[in-house]
Design a protein around this motif. Structure first.
Motif, mmCIF file in Angstrom:
data_model
loop_
_atom_site.group_PDB
_atom_site.id
_atom_site.type_symbol
_atom_site.label_atom_id
_atom_site.label_comp_id
_atom_site.label_asym_id
_atom_site.label_seq_id
_atom_site.Cartn_x
_atom_site.Cartn_y
_atom_site.Cartn_z
ATOM 1 N N LYS A 1 -4.334 3.255 -3.585
ATOM 2 C CA LYS A 1 -2.986 3.736 -3.917
ATOM 3 C C LYS A 1 -1.975 2.618 -3.697
ATOM 4 C CE LYS A 1 -4.057 8.492 -2.871
ATOM 5 N NZ LYS A 1 -3.734 9.661 -2.070
ATOM 6 N N LEU A 2 -1.888 1.725 -4.664
ATOM 7 C CA LEU A 2 -0.992 0.577 -4.557
ATOM 8 C C LEU A 2 0.349 0.854 -5.217
ATOM 9 C CD1 LEU A 2 -3.265 -2.417 -5.605
ATOM 10 C CD2 LEU A 2 -2.660 -1.688 -3.315
ATOM 11 N N ASP B 1 0.843 -1.197 0.000
ATOM 12 C CA ASP B 1 0.000 0.000 0.000
ATOM 13 C C ASP B 1 0.876 1.245 0.000
ATOM 14 O OD1 ASP B 1 0.862 0.372 2.609
ATOM 15 O OD2 ASP B 1 -1.081 -0.017 3.527
ATOM 16 N N GLU B 2 0.244 2.396 0.094
ATOM 17 C CA GLU B 2 0.985 3.656 0.001
ATOM 18 C C GLU B 2 1.966 3.861 1.148
ATOM 19 O OE1 GLU B 2 -2.701 6.229 1.903
ATOM 20 O OE2 GLU B 2 -2.091 6.563 -0.148
ATOM 21 N N ASP B 3 1.759 3.162 2.266
ATOM 22 C CA ASP B 3 2.664 3.264 3.410
ATOM 23 C C ASP B 3 3.752 2.195 3.389
ATOM 24 O OD1 ASP B 3 1.220 5.427 4.449
ATOM 25 O OD2 ASP B 3 -0.196 4.077 5.436
#
Length: 50
Positions: free
Chosen positions: A40-41, A10-12
């Motif tokens: 948001k990959l 993921d975005e994080d």
């Protein structure tokens, strides 16, 4: 056959999925299913031919 390893985060940067496939349509479908919940990959593709 040429296999590609897909690592999805993921975005994080949290790991979501990892799989290997030689079918780009299957990979896109699987990634799209994850994208429904995590828009948001980041997908990393690497050669998986051993």
């Amino acid at each position: 056959m040429d296999f590609i390893r897909y690592r999805v985060t993921d975005e994080d940067g949290e790991f979501l999925d990892e799989f290997s496939s030689n079918a780009p349509d299957f990979a896109a479908e699987r990634i799209d299913r994850i994208r429904k919940y995590h828009p948001k990959l980041k997908v990393t593709e690497t050669d998986d031919n051993r």
